[in-house]
Design an enzyme around this catalytic site. Structure first.
Site, mmCIF file in Angstrom:
data_model
loop_
_atom_site.group_PDB
_atom_site.id
_atom_site.type_symbol
_atom_site.label_atom_id
_atom_site.label_comp_id
_atom_site.label_asym_id
_atom_site.label_seq_id
_atom_site.Cartn_x
_atom_site.Cartn_y
_atom_site.Cartn_z
ATOM 1 C CB ALA A 150 4.690 -10.313 1.314
ATOM 2 N N GLY B 66 5.760 -4.789 0.413
ATOM 3 C CA GLY B 66 4.363 -4.446 0.160
ATOM 4 C C GLY B 66 3.598 -4.120 1.423
ATOM 5 C CG ASP B 67 3.386 -5.129 6.267
ATOM 6 O OD1 ASP B 67 2.158 -5.043 6.446
ATOM 7 O OD2 ASP B 67 4.214 -4.991 7.186
ATOM 8 C CB CYS B 68 6.646 -1.029 4.159
ATOM 9 S SG CYS B 68 7.221 0.635 4.495
#
Length: 129
Positions: free
Chosen positions: A19, A22-24
């Site tokens: 995550a 993945g956020d980036c």
């Protein structure tokens, strides 16, 4: 699209590590989309990007793609969604925050497994008019 080749097996990473990246990845795709739409002040771009990267927006995004995930993708999403985050979200419900973490874990996994076409396909579904 990955910048560095690594010997990391994404399946062995914690869902919160997935995550984290993945956020980036998700944020980068949103920013790219907004810049391609129009040349506008950075402050406007930031305000627009917040509409897409919030927990509430990512919850809506999940609703659009949930029936199109492969079995493997759904398993990665669930690992992220079920991860113990250790704090209470400020601007979303616990449920929304967990769903957003699942989406971010999925995008992190797809990025680390170099599935850029699948990232673009899912993002296209999420942001289709």
């Amino acid at each position: 699209m990955t910048f560095f080749k690594t010997d990391i097996n994404p399946k062995q990473l914690s869902p919160l590590n997935l995550a984290f990246i993945g956020d980036c990845v998700y944020d980068m795709i949103v920013r790219e989309m907004l810049v391609k739409e129009a040349n506008r002040p950075v402050n406007d771009l930031h305000k627009e990007s917040v509409k897409f990267v919030s927990a509430k927006a990512q919850t809506a995004a999940y609703d659009k793609i949930k029936d199109r995930l492969t079995e493997e993708e759904a398993a990665i999403y669930k690992r992220g969604r079920n991860a113990k985050v250790g704090h209470n979200p400020k601007s979303a419900s616990q449920g929304e925050y967990h769903i957003a973490t699942g989406i971010e874990a999925l995008f992190g996994y797809l990025y680390l497994t170099e599935q850029q076409d699948r990232i673009r396909e899912l993002f296209g579904i999420i942001h289709a008019e």
